[in-house]
Design an enzyme around this catalytic site. Sequence first.
Site, PDB file in Angstrom:
ATOM      1  N   HIS A 186     -10.787  -0.062  -3.709  1.00 28.11           N
ATOM      2  CA  HIS A 186     -10.292  -1.442  -3.651  1.00 28.11           C
ATOM      3  C   HIS A 186      -9.515  -1.608  -2.363  1.00 28.11           C
ATOM      4  O   HIS A 186      -8.571  -0.860  -2.085  1.00 28.11           O
ATOM      5  CB  HIS A 186      -9.403  -1.771  -4.846  1.00 28.11           C
ATOM      6  CG  HIS A 186      -8.907  -3.187  -4.833  1.00 28.11           C
ATOM      7  ND1 HIS A 186      -9.606  -4.223  -5.419  1.00 28.11           N
ATOM      8  CD2 HIS A 186      -7.800  -3.751  -4.270  1.00 28.11           C
ATOM      9  CE1 HIS A 186      -8.958  -5.352  -5.239  1.00 28.11           C
ATOM     10  NE2 HIS A 186      -7.851  -5.098  -4.541  1.00 28.11           N
ATOM     11  N   CYS A 187      -9.870  -2.595  -1.571  1.00 26.35           N
ATOM     12  CA  CYS A 187      -9.262  -2.805  -0.259  1.00 26.35           C
ATOM     13  C   CYS A 187      -8.348  -4.025  -0.317  1.00 26.35           C
ATOM     14  O   CYS A 187      -8.819  -5.150  -0.535  1.00 26.35           O
ATOM     15  CB  CYS A 187     -10.339  -3.000   0.807  1.00 26.35           C
ATOM     16  SG  CYS A 187      -9.690  -3.257   2.469  1.00 26.35           S
ATOM     17  N   VAL A 188      -7.049  -3.801  -0.130  1.00 26.74           N
ATOM     18  CA  VAL A 188      -6.105  -4.924  -0.166  1.00 26.74           C
ATOM     19  C   VAL A 188      -6.288  -5.834   1.034  1.00 26.74           C
ATOM     20  O   VAL A 188      -5.908  -7.016   0.988  1.00 26.74           O
ATOM     21  CB  VAL A 188      -4.651  -4.407  -0.214  1.00 26.74           C
ATOM     22  CG1 VAL A 188      -4.394  -3.629  -1.489  1.00 26.74           C
ATOM     23  CG2 VAL A 188      -4.314  -3.555   1.009  1.00 26.74           C
TER      24      VAL A 188
END
Length: 449
Positions: A186-188
Amino acid sequence: MALMRDIAIFTLSISFITFVAFFGRLPALRNTPIGFLHRLLCIHIPKLLFKIDLLLTNGRITIGGSRLGNYLMHEKHPIVIIFFLGLITGSVILFVPAIWTSLPIKQRLPIPLLIPLPYLFTYLCARRNTQTHITNSNHAEQMRHYTYDRILYYPGHHCRTCRFLKPARSKHCSICKTCVARADHHCVWVNNCVGRGNYRWFLSLLLSTGILLAYGAYLAYFVLAPQVQAHYAKYEYHYRFPDPAPGSTSPSGFGKLQMRFTVFFHYLTTYLSIALDLGSLEVSGVGLLALLTWPMPLGLLGYHVYLIWAGMTTNESSKWADWRDDMDDGVVFLGLRRPESKLGLSQLVSEQKNDLGHRTSMNPIESYHHTAPVIGAPMEGEIVEPPTTWPLQSRHIVVRTADGQPPQNLPKHLKDVVQEGSWKRCWRLGQVENVYDLGFWDNFAEALR
């Protein structure tokens, strides 16, 4: 000049701390000084601060900071993506008008081509698509993409939240509240999960951002270098590194190396100080920011190229690292599958009711489980393996045992699949076949899907 030198040192320090915070948790850096610094920064220092806060405010500051950090890192929100795109936008607004008249036409041409790319690829990464997130409408298709390797992924597991039978290489994201196909992480920065369907756009984002920053640093150098050289030549006597004292001996060995580094650092900070003095915030400030940050996206891109070469995702690299740690403890055993258990998969299908109460295709040979002391596999009667389009099937079965002894009293499901007497203690990952590794170019083609 001392003030400018302090600013340069401060900027370098912040960039290094940022690098440690974002990349120190990667499995490849786990046992390196970067990994140690990451644990120190993110685990040990916060624990120490919490103890101090507990004495002073009964933990109120830590609790409030923890809530804010949890929201920023573990909730779906656009704050980070707004900050990222806002930083690019602000830098472009400050930088481009300040240098435009100083550039020849060939230096100007790439600018309008490079600037829109991070915005475009951020949008493509952030938008919801039918390939990345697993839904009722695409679940059957997602089940056919990858085979279960029985090392990282076993057939028969259900997502406790989505209630789906989990496809191989998938992972449920607690932030996106959905299962993700071929989940990487998951890439913020894009407020979304990176997986099958948008991984190619994530790689493109890293590449385009890295090139944009590197080109910005080059343009700042192109504009400022003549001014800095002229200024240094005029005041060389003031900036020159002091000569050694008369009669002093020349250093050797480590002392000589240390002296060279001291001289290099002196002139580096000197030139940076002159550039900051002459170039103003618009040119030298943005140029220094670009100079310090361009290796980060390109370094991360290099890491993902390595993952593609190895045939794994970021999520899988963490799983392989766990297997490696267990191998070091001597509790992992490798068995060989019988050839007939692979050749007859499509012919050995029966119907069995699963734990959700509906009928599914069931392969009796594939529906084995590892009983105690073997751990880490699903329970009997829960395993479903539909046919897949993946060209390879696992030749190995890898298990952990609770007592560190070879598997004993194997159930029939395991006896039917594993060659008798093939269990051997496994000490390194090189002994295990990765069925998701098709070779670099095939892996690359698969990653772009």
